[in-house]
Scaffold this motif. Structure first.
Motif, PDB file in Angstrom:
ATOM      1  N   GLN A   1       0.962  -0.978   0.415  1.00  0.00           N
ATOM      2  CA  GLN A   1       0.337   0.191   0.262  1.00  0.00           C
ATOM      3  C   GLN A   1       0.907   1.218  -0.168  1.00  0.00           C
ATOM      4  O   GLN A   1       0.405   2.188  -0.477  1.00  0.00           O
ATOM      5  CB  GLN A   1      -0.649  -0.062   1.118  1.00  0.00           C
ATOM      6  CG  GLN A   1      -2.136  -0.842   1.501  1.00  0.00           C
ATOM      7  CD  GLN A   1      -2.853  -1.129   2.442  1.00  0.00           C
ATOM      8  OE1 GLN A   1      -3.742   0.088   2.844  1.00  0.00           O
ATOM      9  NE2 GLN A   1      -3.052  -1.702   2.828  1.00  0.00           N
ATOM     10  N   ILE A   2       1.779   1.279   0.653  1.00  0.00           N
ATOM     11  CA  ILE A   2       2.948   2.098   0.475  1.00  0.00           C
ATOM     12  C   ILE A   2       3.809   2.816  -0.431  1.00  0.00           C
ATOM     13  O   ILE A   2       3.302   4.542  -1.021  1.00  0.00           O
ATOM     14  CB  ILE A   2       4.382   1.717   2.141  1.00  0.00           C
ATOM     15  CG1 ILE A   2       3.237   2.246   3.322  1.00  0.00           C
ATOM     16  CG2 ILE A   2       4.884   3.339   1.780  1.00  0.00           C
ATOM     17  CD1 ILE A   2       5.029   1.385   3.869  1.00  0.00           C
ATOM     18  N   ILE A   3       3.899   1.599  -1.267  1.00  0.00           N
ATOM     19  CA  ILE A   3       5.170   1.557  -2.736  1.00  0.00           C
ATOM     20  C   ILE A   3       3.590   2.912  -3.551  1.00  0.00           C
ATOM     21  O   ILE A   3       4.187   3.041  -4.742  1.00  0.00           O
ATOM     22  CB  ILE A   3       5.229   0.469  -2.846  1.00  0.00           C
ATOM     23  CG1 ILE A   3       6.372   0.263  -2.367  1.00  0.00           C
ATOM     24  CG2 ILE A   3       5.149   0.768  -4.831  1.00  0.00           C
ATOM     25  CD1 ILE A   3       6.389  -1.118  -3.029  1.00  0.00           C
ATOM     26  N   SER A   4       2.808   1.712  -3.794  1.00  0.00           N
ATOM     27  CA  SER A   4       1.692   3.073  -5.150  1.00  0.00           C
ATOM     28  C   SER A   4       1.212   4.567  -3.866  1.00  0.00           C
ATOM     29  O   SER A   4       0.657   4.530  -5.234  1.00  0.00           O
ATOM     30  CB  SER A   4       0.584   1.937  -4.132  1.00  0.00           C
ATOM     31  OG  SER A   4      -0.299   1.889  -3.122  1.00  0.00           O
ATOM     32  N   GLU A   5       1.621   5.024  -3.305  1.00  0.00           N
ATOM     33  CA  GLU A   5       1.568   6.455  -2.840  1.00  0.00           C
ATOM     34  C   GLU A   5       2.875   7.140  -3.662  1.00  0.00           C
ATOM     35  O   GLU A   5       3.503   6.845  -3.912  1.00  0.00           O
ATOM     36  CB  GLU A   5       1.408   6.651  -1.570  1.00  0.00           C
ATOM     37  CG  GLU A   5      -0.289   6.268  -0.885  1.00  0.00           C
ATOM     38  CD  GLU A   5      -1.181   6.450  -0.922  1.00  0.00           C
ATOM     39  OE1 GLU A   5      -1.387   7.263  -1.174  1.00  0.00           O
ATOM     40  OE2 GLU A   5      -2.339   5.322  -0.921  1.00  0.00           O
ATOM     41  N   LYS A   6       2.353   8.718  -3.118  1.00  0.00           N
ATOM     42  CA  LYS A   6       3.302   9.520  -3.243  1.00  0.00           C
ATOM     43  C   LYS A   6       3.722  10.733  -2.109  1.00  0.00           C
ATOM     44  O   LYS A   6       2.893  10.769  -0.923  1.00  0.00           O
ATOM     45  CB  LYS A   6       3.215  10.221  -4.807  1.00  0.00           C
ATOM     46  CG  LYS A   6       2.897   9.577  -5.617  1.00  0.00           C
ATOM     47  CD  LYS A   6       2.851   9.950  -7.356  1.00  0.00           C
ATOM     48  CE  LYS A   6       3.215   9.659  -8.142  1.00  0.00           C
ATOM     49  NZ  LYS A   6       2.445  10.797  -9.170  1.00  0.00           N
ATOM     50  N   GLY A   7       4.799  11.571  -2.595  1.00  0.00           N
ATOM     51  CA  GLY A   7       5.283  11.833  -1.439  1.00  0.00           C
ATOM     52  C   GLY A   7       5.975  11.419   0.408  1.00  0.00           C
ATOM     53  O   GLY A   7       6.298  10.409   0.231  1.00  0.00           O
ATOM     54  N   VAL A   8       6.037  13.143   1.062  1.00  0.00           N
ATOM     55  CA  VAL A   8       6.817  12.208   2.349  1.00  0.00           C
ATOM     56  C   VAL A   8       6.592  11.121   2.815  1.00  0.00           C
ATOM     57  O   VAL A   8       7.425  10.407   3.376  1.00  0.00           O
ATOM     58  CB  VAL A   8       6.921  13.943   2.802  1.00  0.00           C
ATOM     59  CG1 VAL A   8       7.818  14.233   4.126  1.00  0.00           C
ATOM     60  CG2 VAL A   8       7.325  15.087   1.730  1.00  0.00           C
ATOM     61  N   GLN A   9       5.356  11.207   3.629  1.00  0.00           N
ATOM     62  CA  GLN A   9       4.874  10.060   4.283  1.00  0.00           C
ATOM     63  C   GLN A   9       4.961   8.847   3.675  1.00  0.00           C
ATOM     64  O   GLN A   9       4.941   7.923   4.571  1.00  0.00           O
ATOM     65  CB  GLN A   9       3.678  10.404   4.398  1.00  0.00           C
ATOM     66  CG  GLN A   9       3.039  11.975   4.989  1.00  0.00           C
ATOM     67  CD  GLN A   9       1.524  11.767   4.806  1.00  0.00           C
ATOM     68  OE1 GLN A   9       0.066  11.759   3.598  1.00  0.00           O
ATOM     69  NE2 GLN A   9       0.783  13.068   6.312  1.00  0.00           N
ATOM     70  N   ARG A  10       5.248   9.033   2.571  1.00  0.00           N
ATOM     71  CA  ARG A  10       5.535   7.341   1.815  1.00  0.00           C
ATOM     72  C   ARG A  10       6.714   7.404   1.988  1.00  0.00           C
ATOM     73  O   ARG A  10       7.175   6.357   2.795  1.00  0.00           O
ATOM     74  CB  ARG A  10       5.168   7.919   0.481  1.00  0.00           C
ATOM     75  CG  ARG A  10       5.701   7.057  -0.719  1.00  0.00           C
ATOM     76  CD  ARG A  10       5.373   7.039  -2.068  1.00  0.00           C
ATOM     77  NE  ARG A  10       5.893   5.578  -3.306  1.00  0.00           N
ATOM     78  CZ  ARG A  10       7.502   5.556  -4.073  1.00  0.00           C
ATOM     79  NH1 ARG A  10       8.201   6.373  -2.886  1.00  0.00           N
ATOM     80  NH2 ARG A  10       7.198   4.286  -3.738  1.00  0.00           N
ATOM     81  N   GLU A  11       7.967   7.522   1.580  1.00  0.00           N
ATOM     82  CA  GLU A  11       9.130   7.902   1.997  1.00  0.00           C
ATOM     83  C   GLU A  11       9.156   7.890   3.759  1.00  0.00           C
ATOM     84  O   GLU A  11      10.207   6.744   3.553  1.00  0.00           O
ATOM     85  CB  GLU A  11       9.919   8.395   1.566  1.00  0.00           C
ATOM     86  CG  GLU A  11      10.214   8.606  -0.003  1.00  0.00           C
ATOM     87  CD  GLU A  11      10.926  10.035  -0.272  1.00  0.00           C
ATOM     88  OE1 GLU A  11      12.206   9.659   0.334  1.00  0.00           O
ATOM     89  OE2 GLU A  11      11.077  10.563  -1.757  1.00  0.00           O
TER      90      GLU A  11
END
Length: 691
Positions: free
Chosen positions: A492-502
């Protein structure tokens, strides 16, 4: 021998379908000589049977026997090429014995792995007779409902180590040959007769219940014993306790072989399995032998002690072996592991069912997924319906009441009805006789688990934006169950973008959980620069699969550091099938034009040779194709494998050749090699070329 008319031959063939009701083959004794150089079997053979009625014809299944000689028989003999017919006046309730000698070059069932001039340990000979194939080397009955006592002796080249069904009762050695005599006490189906010979070394032990064990490895892998056969005594003890019936055979042996057709095969008292399960401390984390070990051992009860009447009742073999192997893993790896496996299997079965591709468990032609995983789920559902006491007592009584006999599903269900006082008709209809997967009942059972409920809720958050699920994702990564929750969180994390993802990805890298980090290596294709150092740590993980994927992805993402990554990973082999080394060789060729790169190219080409296991060859072919470096020698080697015994690999070879001819240059090269008579399996190559 006497010649017979075609009409009489057809009469004999039609008779063959009813013989099992007319005779009882009591024992087969043979002295088998194995000639690996000629790929030939010869034998002095004897079989005895009791007639149940007056007969004029008896047969044995026997494929392509040659130089047959019969000893002192008053009966007429006819060899059809598939069967031996014995013709004369057979009286009722009388025992008859026939003796003969023969030679045969088996077209299947006995597999000869040739010795390579530069690899002393490469030669092996082993059997795989599942179904009805033992008659390709040993006259017998291609019918699993016929139970026979086999007592076999083997003479073979002295440089081999040989193991087979039964107890070793004597052995003789000469300078060039070894002979070993094995005896069986109880009857078994002919498809379970087996032997394996090679450069093996055995470790011997005894189970807590007193059963002798022999565990073999090719000599060059002696230092892999601890992790290949991890928990071997515990696995045996767990199964005996769960099943409630003592191990039914004289001893238990296991031996891994090269180019095996399946993961493993449960020959009576002798499991032969694929060498891909030979592991060291690191590869144990990628693919270990525990499940296959437990599954094949469980078959010694479910399949070997009791045997299905026909494939409609195959659940009694594969469903039971799969479920009891899961129960072993539950004891070794914990409840969460067990429940996660059931959850994943249920998801897979429901998906098939929703697509209209579900199958009945009680079916003659169902898939392995149905017989194994749906079959295991049916047992888990049954256990939940009747309770542990009734379930396990019924299994115990079922085995004891039907030992060394042929069984049907209803034989088991009748015992359950007697013990539970409940009808099994609904269970049979809902789980065994309908194509759809009973997902609602499965989910109800699964949701009793706090862990599964947590996993299920996490999966339901897949479509939510990352800002709305930061806490559940963190909790999953930090959970004591992060081996199962972690990969779902990373997905679920990989499919997202942005600072929170990293930030969440950084946390995922920091868990130090092998499964979560392996999932990162496989699925995080675009590596953020801020996470480069964390990603590089994957190159040192206790997982060869993680290292392999990490090397490839780092090489793809950071071209400027390719030489550094190759230098860091130089000399690492990985699994016994060289997953890291093969990748390194390909990347070396693709990165440089140095002398070392040319050497790497030649090594990668060498790995397509017949000296190597098909897993090594397949990956070498894939890498050479990807970098467009397939040479004439590679194509020559590829053509040899169009008749490889492992059908999955054989299909790969055909597909690769089909792909190659789409390129005009490769097509021209193949035609030229064909014209020069340098390719093997020429007719198959021509068929692919359509010429």
């Amino acid at each position: 021998m006497k010649s017979f008319s075609i009409l009489f031959f057809f009469l004999l063939t039609s008779f063959a379908f009813s013989q099992s009701q007319s005779i009882d083959v009591q024992n087969i004794t043979a002295h088998v000589t194995i000639n690996p150089d000629e790929k030939q079997i010869s034998a002095d053979y004897r079989f005895s049977f009791l007639t149940k009625s007056k007969l004029d014809t008896v047969f044995l299944d026997a494929k392509n026997l040659e130089n047959i000689k019969f000893v002192n028989t008053e009966f007429e003999i006819y060899n059809s090429g598939n069967k031996l017919f014995f013709i004369g006046n057979f009286k009722k309730d009388k025992t008859y014995t026939f003796e003969l000698t023969y030679q045969v070059k088996p077209k299947q069932t006995v597999y000869f792995i040739e010795k390579h001039p530069e690899i002393d340990h490469s030669a092996q000979v082993w059997t795989q007779g599942q179904g009805k194939y033992t008659s390709h080397w040993l006259p017998s009955l291609d019918d699993m409902t016929d139970k026979i006592i086999f007592n076999l002796s083997y003479t073979f080249p002295a440089q081999y180590e040989l193991t087979a069904n039964g107890a070793l009762v004597s052995e003789e050695e000469t300078e060039d040959l070894s002979t070993r005599h094995f005896e069986m006490k109880n009857p078994m189906s002919s498809y379970l007769v087996a032997f394996a010979a090679g450069n093996f070394k055995a470790v011997r032990d005894t189970t807590d219940s007193g059963v002798p064990l022999e565990m073999y490895l090719p000599e060059q892998y002696n230092d892999h014993f601890r992790f290949t056969y991890q928990n071997y005594n515990e696995i045996f003890s767990i199964l005996e306790k769960k099943i409630g019936v003592a191990y039914p055979w004289q001893n238990y042996k296991q031996v891994p072989v090269r180019d095996f057709l399946y993961a493993g095969m449960e020959n009576t008292g002798l499991t032969i399995f694929s060498e891909e399960f030979i592991v060291d401390e690191i590869s144990y984390n990628d693919q270990n032998y525990i499940n296959v070990h437990a599954h094949e051992l469980a078959h010694q009860w479910f399949g070997n002690l009791i045997t299905e009447k026909n494939s409609v009742h195959h659940w009694l073999h594969e469903g039971f072996a799969t479920y009891f192997a899961l129960l072993v893993e539950k004891e070794l790896f914990g409840t969460a592991y067990f429940e996660n496996q059931l959850f994943e299997d249920a998801e897979q079965l429901k998906l098939l069912s929703d697509r209209g591709e579900g199958e009945k468990i009680m079916s003659k032609n169902a898939s392995s997924l149905t017989y194994y995983k749906k079959g295991a789920w049916a047992l888990h559902a049954l256990r939940n319906r009747v309770g542990d006491a009734v379930f396990f007592d019924s299994v115990k009584d079922f085995l004891n009441q039907n030992a060394y006999q042929i069984v049907e599903v209803d034989d088991f269900l009748k015992i359950l009805e007697d013990k539970s006082g409940e009808s099994m008709l609904d269970f049979k209809k809902e789980w065994l006789q309908q194509t759809s997967f009973p997902a609602e009942e499965a989910l109800t059972i699964l949701r009793k688990s706090e862990f599964i409920d947590q996993l299920f809720k996490l999966k339901l958050k897949r479509n939510k934006p990352i800002k709305d699920k930061i806490l559940p994702l963190k909790n999953a990564l930090l959970s004591k169950h992060n081996a199962y929750l972690g990969p779902e969180a990373v997905l679920q994390i990989i499919s997202e973008k942005g600072v929170q993802r990293e930030e969440l990805l950084y946390l995922a890298f920091s868990t130090d959980n092998i499964e979560t980090r392996q999932f990162l290596a496989k699925n995080l294709k675009q590596i953020p620069k801020d996470l480069k150092e964390k990603y590089e740590e994957l190159l040192k993980d206790q997982s060869y699969v993680t290292r392999e994927h990490a090397l490839l992805n780092l090489w793809m993402n950071f071209p400027e550091d390719r030489r550094d990554y190759l230098a860091q990973m130089k000399g690492q082999e990985g699994t016994i099938h060289k997953n890291i080394e093969l990748l390194w060789l390909m990347l070396k060729v693709a990165t440089e034009k140095s002398k070392e790169a040319r050497k790497a190219f030649h090594q990668l080409t060498d790995y397509t040779d017949s000296a190597y296991a098909y897993q090594i060859k397949r990956q070498a072919f894939i890498y050479l194709f990807q970098i467009n470096k397939l040479t004439d020698q590679s194509i020559i080697n590829l053509s040899k494998d169009l008749n490889h015994p492992v059908w999955r690999y054989r299909n790969f070879v055909k597909q690769l050749l089909t792909e190659l001819i789409k390129d005009q240059n490769h097509q021209a090269d193949i035609i030229k090699l064909l014209e020069k008579d340098q390719l093997s399996n020429k007719e198959k190559v021509k068929d692919i070329l359509k010429v």
